[in-house]
Scaffold this motif. Structure first.
Motif, PDB file in Angstrom:
ATOM      1  N   ALA A  76      -0.394   1.387  -5.516  1.00  0.00           N
ATOM      2  CA  ALA A  76       0.427   0.322  -6.095  1.00  0.00           C
ATOM      3  C   ALA A  76       0.236  -0.972  -5.311  1.00  0.00           C
ATOM      4  O   ALA A  76       0.056  -2.054  -5.894  1.00  0.00           O
ATOM      5  CB  ALA A  76       1.897   0.733  -6.102  1.00  0.00           C
TER       6      ALA A  76
ATOM      7  N   TYR B 109      10.198   4.622  -3.546  1.00  0.00           N
ATOM      8  CA  TYR B 109       9.471   4.676  -4.817  1.00  0.00           C
ATOM      9  C   TYR B 109       9.951   3.562  -5.742  1.00  0.00           C
ATOM     10  O   TYR B 109       9.151   2.909  -6.426  1.00  0.00           O
ATOM     11  CB  TYR B 109       9.667   6.034  -5.494  1.00  0.00           C
ATOM     12  N   ALA B 110      11.267   3.351  -5.747  1.00  0.00           N
ATOM     13  CA  ALA B 110      11.814   2.297  -6.600  1.00  0.00           C
ATOM     14  C   ALA B 110      11.300   0.940  -6.145  1.00  0.00           C
ATOM     15  O   ALA B 110      10.943   0.082  -6.971  1.00  0.00           O
ATOM     16  CB  ALA B 110      13.339   2.334  -6.562  1.00  0.00           C
TER      17      ALA B 110
ATOM     18  N   ALA C 113       8.479   0.391  -4.590  1.00  0.00           N
ATOM     19  CA  ALA C 113       7.069   0.320  -4.972  1.00  0.00           C
ATOM     20  C   ALA C 113       6.924  -0.052  -6.440  1.00  0.00           C
ATOM     21  O   ALA C 113       6.130  -0.915  -6.816  1.00  0.00           O
ATOM     22  CB  ALA C 113       6.384   1.664  -4.705  1.00  0.00           C
ATOM     23  N   LEU C 114       7.744   0.594  -7.252  1.00  0.00           N
ATOM     24  CA  LEU C 114       7.662   0.366  -8.694  1.00  0.00           C
ATOM     25  C   LEU C 114       8.070  -1.066  -9.035  1.00  0.00           C
ATOM     26  O   LEU C 114       7.387  -1.762  -9.799  1.00  0.00           O
ATOM     27  CB  LEU C 114       8.589   1.367  -9.390  1.00  0.00           C
TER      28      LEU C 114
ATOM     29  N   LEU D  23       5.433  -3.416  -7.930  1.00  0.00           N
ATOM     30  CA  LEU D  23       4.275  -3.326  -8.814  1.00  0.00           C
ATOM     31  C   LEU D  23       4.515  -4.134 -10.080  1.00  0.00           C
ATOM     32  O   LEU D  23       3.658  -4.901 -10.521  1.00  0.00           O
ATOM     33  CB  LEU D  23       4.015  -1.859  -9.165  1.00  0.00           C
ATOM     34  N   PHE D  24       5.713  -3.981 -10.639  1.00  0.00           N
ATOM     35  CA  PHE D  24       6.015  -4.710 -11.866  1.00  0.00           C
ATOM     36  C   PHE D  24       6.104  -6.205 -11.599  1.00  0.00           C
ATOM     37  O   PHE D  24       5.620  -7.017 -12.370  1.00  0.00           O
ATOM     38  CB  PHE D  24       7.338  -4.214 -12.464  1.00  0.00           C
TER      39      PHE D  24
END
Lengths: 351, 331
Positions: free
Chosen positions: B240, B284-285, B287-288, B291-292
């Motif tokens: 990511a 993880y959140a 990272a997400l 990424l967005f």
């Protein structure tokens, strides 16, 4: 689409696939030797565990069901040019949603199942909606976003299960669902349920959709030749979004069926790896829903066989994961070794 | 305020540096493949297999260096398989990467069962961890802040030194230039007579090297143990980061520090009684979300267009002032 229907292409694909299988199995045999086991014993134990008697065959079919449905979810994505690696997460959320409807509401028999399944489908679609939106709107890589979403989904459902809906005094699982929400079972001696038939029907319906419906053709074109599709007047973004949503919805359905048909409750790690197995099955079938029935059956047999393997030998059941991965690697290498020019033109899995 | 000061202190920075190191190493490894134009989702598997073999190697050889070497060798084998399939056989990168991740997961568990007869984790059994480096004089100079620069395991220094090193490689060496050309304009590389296959192989193996170091650090660094799937998505987070940084070492560092911070903060929050499952999901959140939010193409259209028009205005403006000058000088 066109090449898959030509007998010449089909024969070449099948021989290539068979060769890849042989290579993968022999590599697997080497690894089994490395862990001090006899490959022949391991393979026969696997087969015995999968097809030994009627009960074992039912067990195999029971394992096949979620793999098949997840495989169809992956097929839909692959056809539309989307790598939905988040089926695992959609499966977990779908499973939880179905369990929640199952234990929290009291509804008449058939309606209860339908509502629970509907919620599972919605949960799966909702979970993929955000990655799907960013994929079609801004081109954010969907492989990574859906993988990361998997981890969050697993932890989130664990949180729901353990902190919000834990069965008093029990393991880390929700209260059992009401009998009105049970999926009907097919045989008296197994938990095998109507989910298998739903999966088979879905596979045929999906295949027919891609074969005959004009929307299905549009989806295939968006996946294989987006520029051509756009030139033909198709809204590529809209179709891409729809494809991911449909894929996520089917992933959620798989979770719902697993909860309502097999476990009758949601528990932590209730369906480990089914999403990934489904994706592998779909890849192995090259995105064909009918082919996925066969590959899912194969993987289901491996899974069912691995249970006996763990009992009868010292080998770990994860050895089947190794074999699965080796098969995919061998198939991906496309061992038929077509000419270079051939390859650049049409690369395998260039979804 | 008291709660905040107990959460945010020197120890948190130290923890951030510690948690950043493995993800930084693996992301820098992935930077080679990203720059060479390969999308490498198999980082996770390379890390995991290296972590396992590092533990195994340290038990066999009785030294942490031996473990490190064997761990890196295992990651290199995986990197080589990835390279052969993706570069020579032209298989799909995503499929091969995912399959190698699955293979690493299955293999480590199977081998663990076969060798140690257990499932889950390997603890003790003569695993030798990496020694800690104490920089002489650090304590005298910095006092309580000495722990900021001293007392880490060697791979943490390697990780942070690798950042400027990679900048130098990309900017100043022939190999770095070749890698960039192959990634950005393969046609140009081919026209120049650069072997695309060779350069991509080198990039993939360098990636395996760094991913191997990251894996070895995971199992021999601060915790000397191996657990099933212990990389737990670090490799995917690295991917990511690579997507929104484009493989640029400084941006990779920035991204990794963000995750290292999120990681160590989540560990810290766990001790304050937040539900562990939600806290574990924080990295993880992050990272997400990153990424967005930061994906290069994800910039909203109006920002992109504004930047483009500004660039155009800036580049045209000096040109206009120069053109009338030039003839007058000549005449």
């Amino acid at each position: 689409m066109k090449t898959a229907l030509l007998p010449d292409g089909l024969i070449r694909t099948l021989t290539g696939q068979a060769l890849a299988f042989l290579v993968a199995l022999s590599l697997g045999a080497v690894i089994i030797l490395l862990i001090d086991e006899n490959p022949v014993t391991v393979f026969t134990t696997l087969m015995r565990g999968a097809f030994g008697d009627a009960e074992k065959i039912a067990g195999t079919l029971l394992q096949t069901t979620p793999i098949l449905i997840c495989g169809i979810a992956a097929c839909i994505g692959l056809r539309g040019g989307m790598f939905n690696v988040g089926i695992e997460g959609q499966l977990f959320l779908g499973g939880f949603a179905a369990a929640w409807v199952g234990f929290a509401f009291a509804l008449p028999p058939v309606l209860h199942v339908l509502v629970a399944i509907g919620c599972a489908v919605l949960a799966g679609a909702a979970w993929v909606a955000i990655p799907a939106f960013f994929r079609v709107r801004y081109g954010t890589n969907e492989v990574v976003s859906t993988i990361l979403a998997n981890y969050i989904a697993t932890l989130l459902t664990s949180y729901f299960t353990i902190f919000l809906f834990k069965r008093p005094g029990g393991w880390s699982e929700t209260p059992p669902i009401l009998p009105t929400a049970y999926l009907p079972e097919l045989f008296s001696f197994s938990r095998l349920n109507i989910g298998l038939l739903i999966g088979l029907f879905l596979a045929i319906a999906t295949a027919a959709f891609f074969r005959w419906a004009s929307t299905g053709y549009a989806v295939t074109m968006v996946g294989s030749a987006p520029k051509f599709a756009e030139y033909g007047g198709i809204n590529v973004r809209k179709v891409g979004f729809g494809v991911l949503l449909a894929s996520g919805a089917v992933g959620g359905l798989a979770g719902g069926i697993e909860t309502l048909g097999v476990h009758h409750r949601f528990m932590e790690g209730f369906a480990p790896g089914f999403g990934f197995d489904g994706l592998i099955a779909a890849l192995l079938a090259n995105g064909s829903p009918i082919g996925t029935i066969i590959t899912a059956l194969f993987f289901g047999a491996l899974r069912a066989g691995s249970l006996l393997l763990e009992v009868d030998t010292t080998a770990s059941r994860e050895i089947i994961t190794v074999i699965q991965a080796l098969i995919i690697l061998a198939v991906s290498a496309d061992l038929m070794m077509r000419r270079r020019g051939d390859r650049t033109g049409e690369r395998r899995w260039k979804f | 305020m008291e709660v905040l000061s107990t959460i945010f202190n020197v120890a948190l920075i130290v923890a951030t540096i510690r948690t950043t190191a493995p993800i930084l190493l693996v992301a820098l490894g992935g930077s080679f493949t990203t720059k060479a134009g390969i999308f490498n989702i198999g980082l996770e598997g390379q890390m995991l297999i290296a972590a396992f073999f590092a533990v195994l190697g340290s038990i066999w050889t009785g030294s942490s260096l031996g473990g490190l070497v064997i761990g890196v060798a295992a990651a290199l084998v995986f990197a080589l398989v990835f390279a052969v399939l993706v570069i020579s056989f032209r298989a799909n990168e995503v499929v091969v990467g995912l399959a190698l991740n699955i293979l690493a997961g299955g293999m480590t568990v199977s081998l663990m069962k076969a060798i140690f007869g257990t499932r889950g984790s390997i603890v003790g059994r003569g695993i030798v961890g990496l020694p800690k480096v104490h920089i002489p004089g650090a304590r005298d100079l910095l006092g309580p802040y000495a722990q900021l620069i001293s007392g880490y395991t060697p791979l943490i220094y390697v990780a942070f030194i690798a950042v400027p090193l990679l900048v130098l490689i990309y900017g100043r060496t022939r190999l770095g230039l070749y890698i960039r050309v192959v990634g950005e304009k393969p046609e140009a590389a081919e026209a120049l007579g650069i072997s695309i296959v060779k350069v991509r192989y080198i990039a993939a193996l360098l990636c395996g090297l760094l991913a191997g170091l990251a894996g070895a650090h995971m199992s021999l660094g601060y915790i000397t143990m191996f657990t099933e799937n212990m990389s737990s998505g670090r490799g995917f987070m690295a991917v990511a980061i690579l997507i929104f940084s484009g493989g640029d070492p400084w941006r990779v560092l920035a991204g990794c520090l963000l995750f290292g911070f999120a990681d160590s903060l989540s560990l810290r929050l766990q001790t304050f009684g937040f539900p562990s499952y939600l806290v574990l999901a924080v990295p993880y959140a992050v990272a997400l979300t990153a990424l967005f939010a930061l994906s290069w193409k994800a910039r909203p259209k109006f920002i992109r267009e504004t930047i483009e028009t500004m660039q155009r205005a800036l580049s045209i403006h000096p040109a206009k002032t120069e053109t009338p000058d030039a003839p007058s000088n000549r005449s």
